[in-house]
Enzyme design. Structure first.
Site, PDB file in Angstrom:
ATOM      1  N   SER A   1      42.217 -44.740  28.522  1.00 53.90           N
ATOM      2  CA  SER A   1      40.934 -44.449  29.160  1.00 53.90           C
ATOM      3  C   SER A   1      39.843 -45.193  28.393  1.00 53.90           C
ATOM      4  O   SER A   1      40.064 -45.615  27.248  1.00 53.90           O
ATOM      5  CB  SER A   1      40.679 -42.938  29.066  1.00 53.90           C
ATOM      6  OG  SER A   1      39.376 -42.620  29.491  1.00 53.90           O
TER       7      SER A   1
ATOM      8  N   TYR B   1      40.211 -34.837  24.418  1.00 54.50           N
ATOM      9  CA  TYR B   1      40.731 -35.808  25.401  1.00 54.50           C
ATOM     10  C   TYR B   1      40.720 -37.212  24.797  1.00 54.50           C
ATOM     11  O   TYR B   1      41.717 -37.946  24.873  1.00 54.50           O
ATOM     12  CB  TYR B   1      39.866 -35.764  26.665  1.00 54.50           C
ATOM     13  CG  TYR B   1      40.299 -36.727  27.752  1.00 54.50           C
ATOM     14  CD1 TYR B   1      41.463 -36.512  28.488  1.00 54.50           C
ATOM     15  CD2 TYR B   1      39.535 -37.862  28.053  1.00 54.50           C
ATOM     16  CE1 TYR B   1      41.853 -37.402  29.497  1.00 54.50           C
ATOM     17  CE2 TYR B   1      39.917 -38.744  29.061  1.00 54.50           C
ATOM     18  CZ  TYR B   1      41.083 -38.510  29.773  1.00 54.50           C
ATOM     19  OH  TYR B   1      41.464 -39.383  30.767  1.00 54.50           O
TER      20      TYR B   1
HETATM   21  P1  NDP Z   1      44.744 -36.784  38.933  1.00 48.99           P
HETATM   22  O1  NDP Z   1      44.356 -35.431  38.453  1.00 48.99           O
HETATM   23  O2  NDP Z   1      44.424 -37.145  40.346  1.00 48.99           O
HETATM   24  O3  NDP Z   1      46.294 -37.052  38.673  1.00 48.99           O
HETATM   25  C1  NDP Z   1      46.940 -36.571  37.542  1.00 48.99           C
HETATM   26  C2  NDP Z   1      48.425 -36.557  37.818  1.00 48.99           C
HETATM   27  O4  NDP Z   1      49.101 -36.065  36.649  1.00 48.99           O
HETATM   28  C3  NDP Z   1      48.810 -35.653  38.989  1.00 48.99           C
HETATM   29  O5  NDP Z   1      49.690 -36.353  39.820  1.00 48.99           O
HETATM   30  C4  NDP Z   1      49.515 -34.483  38.318  1.00 48.99           C
HETATM   31  O6  NDP Z   1      50.581 -34.045  39.161  1.00 48.99           O
HETATM   32  C5  NDP Z   1      50.075 -35.142  37.071  1.00 48.99           C
HETATM   33  N1  NDP Z   1      50.371 -34.176  36.017  1.00 48.99           N
HETATM   34  C6  NDP Z   1      49.535 -33.362  35.358  1.00 48.99           C
HETATM   35  N2  NDP Z   1      50.213 -32.585  34.489  1.00 48.99           N
HETATM   36  C7  NDP Z   1      51.522 -32.935  34.619  1.00 48.99           C
HETATM   37  C8  NDP Z   1      52.717 -32.488  34.024  1.00 48.99           C
HETATM   38  N3  NDP Z   1      52.727 -31.523  33.100  1.00 48.99           N
HETATM   39  N4  NDP Z   1      53.890 -33.063  34.405  1.00 48.99           N
HETATM   40  C9  NDP Z   1      53.897 -34.030  35.338  1.00 48.99           C
HETATM   41  N5  NDP Z   1      52.792 -34.492  35.949  1.00 48.99           N
HETATM   42  C10 NDP Z   1      51.624 -33.938  35.588  1.00 48.99           C
HETATM   43  O7  NDP Z   1      44.030 -37.803  37.917  1.00 48.99           O
HETATM   44  P2  NDP Z   1      44.031 -39.406  37.773  1.00 48.99           P
HETATM   45  O8  NDP Z   1      44.835 -40.032  38.822  1.00 48.99           O
HETATM   46  O9  NDP Z   1      42.632 -39.805  37.601  1.00 48.99           O
HETATM   47  O10 NDP Z   1      44.754 -39.556  36.348  1.00 48.99           O
HETATM   48  C11 NDP Z   1      45.815 -40.437  36.094  1.00 48.99           C
HETATM   49  C12 NDP Z   1      45.698 -40.940  34.655  1.00 48.99           C
HETATM   50  O11 NDP Z   1      44.545 -41.770  34.523  1.00 48.99           O
HETATM   51  C13 NDP Z   1      45.547 -39.838  33.610  1.00 48.99           C
HETATM   52  O12 NDP Z   1      46.344 -40.147  32.478  1.00 48.99           O
HETATM   53  C14 NDP Z   1      44.079 -39.899  33.244  1.00 48.99           C
HETATM   54  O13 NDP Z   1      43.826 -39.407  31.952  1.00 48.99           O
HETATM   55  C15 NDP Z   1      43.819 -41.387  33.372  1.00 48.99           C
HETATM   56  N6  NDP Z   1      42.409 -41.725  33.544  1.00 48.99           N
HETATM   57  C16 NDP Z   1      41.729 -41.327  34.656  1.00 48.99           C
HETATM   58  C17 NDP Z   1      40.378 -41.591  34.759  1.00 48.99           C
HETATM   59  C18 NDP Z   1      39.578 -41.130  35.923  1.00 48.99           C
HETATM   60  O14 NDP Z   1      38.332 -41.241  35.862  1.00 48.99           O
HETATM   61  N7  NDP Z   1      40.163 -40.601  36.989  1.00 48.99           N
HETATM   62  C19 NDP Z   1      39.652 -42.341  33.722  1.00 48.99           C
HETATM   63  C20 NDP Z   1      40.481 -42.734  32.617  1.00 48.99           C
HETATM   64  C21 NDP Z   1      41.803 -42.426  32.538  1.00 48.99           C
HETATM   65  P3  NDP Z   1      51.113 -32.533  39.337  1.00 48.99           P
HETATM   66  O15 NDP Z   1      49.929 -31.630  39.160  1.00 48.99           O
HETATM   67  O16 NDP Z   1      51.696 -32.525  40.714  1.00 48.99           O
HETATM   68  O17 NDP Z   1      52.166 -32.373  38.280  1.00 48.99           O
END
Ligand code: NDP
Length: 246
Positions: free
Chosen positions: A142, A155
């Site tokens: 990030s 975070y």
């Molecule tokens: P979302 O919340 O839309 O997606 C997060 C995903 O992680 C979901 O599919 C969720 O699926 C999954 N997840 C969470 N906990 C678990 C778990 N214990 N096991 C398996 N899957 C899990 O967020 P983003 O798409 O934005 O995030 C994706 C990545 O990008 C993350 O690592 C985030 O930190 C990073 N990021 C995002 C930014 C943003 O502004 N959006 C900025 C910088 C980095 P489910 O709940 O079905 O398990």
């Protein structure tokens, strides 16, 4: 001939946001997807949509905080497709809060998903990639892996860790033809900010996210890294909305 076609790509956190957009982008380029997350309904729906557009995808319900489930995910990919070309360690959570609020459960969750989940993913695919003498591991860090803001302390700690782990992985596995890529997005529209429970912080963050870019922007960057010839490793990309200063 596309370098992405027929590559077997595991994506964690494929049920929403960046993971889901990446799955669609890579499927359109001919990759064979292995979708992982906890919400089965979402994975099923995504698999159907990809197949409807003539793509290939299978899914496995997986919690990245379970080392065993991550091993099973890699075994499933191998059993179904016979190889693992790419792992996108994308699953992540971001329940921002100030330290004095002592939201210990949220800290533990971030450490478990954002750090341990990434490590368990690496552990699950590395033996196969070393044997294949090829592979690519893409880890989602990030802007918070570069800059620490008040309220994003834990975070940011997890995302700095992702960069450190990725750089160590790169050094350890460069000789085995295994590429590593760090993707560091700025504000991206997704479900990520829904996990914030600190109501003193949430409105400010929601304001910042009004200027977020779409998840497809990050999916295109991930696809670009995968598409490179095997002797080219895109090691790191920082991708912000143009007007995001921090
Ligand atoms: P979302 O919340 O839309 O997606 C997060 C995903 O992680 C979901 O599919 C969720 O699926 C999954 N997840 C969470 N906990 C678990 C778990 N214990 N096991 C398996 N899957 C899990 O967020 P983003 O798409 O934005 O995030 C994706 C990545 O990008 C993350 O690592 C985030 O930190 C990073 N990021 C995002 C930014 C943003 O502004 N959006 C900025 C910088 C980095 P489910 O709940 O079905 O398990």
């Amino acid at each position: 001939m596309s370098n992405t076609k027929d590559k077997v790509v595991i994506i964690t956190g494929a049920s929403s946001g960046i993971g889901e957009a990446t799955a669609k982008e890579l499927a359109s380029k001919g990759a064979k997807l292995v979708l992982a997350a906890r919400r089965e309904g979402r994975l099923q729906q995504l698999q159907k949509e990809i197949e409807k557009n003539d793509g290939k995808a299978i899914y496995k319900v997986t919690d990245v905080t379970s080392h065993e489930q991550m091993e099973e995910l890699a075994e499933y990919a191998l059993k179904e497709f016979g190889k693992i070309d790419v792992l996108v360690n994308n699953a992540g959570v971001m329940p921002h809060s100030f330290l004095f609020k002592k939201k210990i459960e949220d800290w533990d969750k971030m450490i478990d998903v954002n750090i341990k989940g990434v490590l368990y993913g690496i552990a699950a695919v590395l033996p196969t990639m070393r044997e294949q003498k090829s592979g690519h591991i893409i880890n989602l860090s990030s802007v918070a892996g570069h800059v620490v803001g008040a309220g994003s302390t834990v975070y940011a700690g997890t995302k700095f860790a992702v960069r450190a782990i990725s750089e160590g992985l790169r050094k350890e596995e460069a000789g085995n033809n295994i590429r590593s890529t760090i993707i560091s997005p700025g504000a991206v529209t997704s479900e990520l900010i829904e996990s914030i429970t600190d109501m003193d912080l949430k409105p400010g963050i929601e304001e910042i996210y009004k200027g977020a870019i779409d998840a497809e922007s990050i999916a295109r960057a991930i696809a670009f890294a995968i598409e490179q010839p095997s002797d080219v490793a895109i090691n790191e990309m920082l991708i912000r909305p143009t007007h995001q200063e921090r």
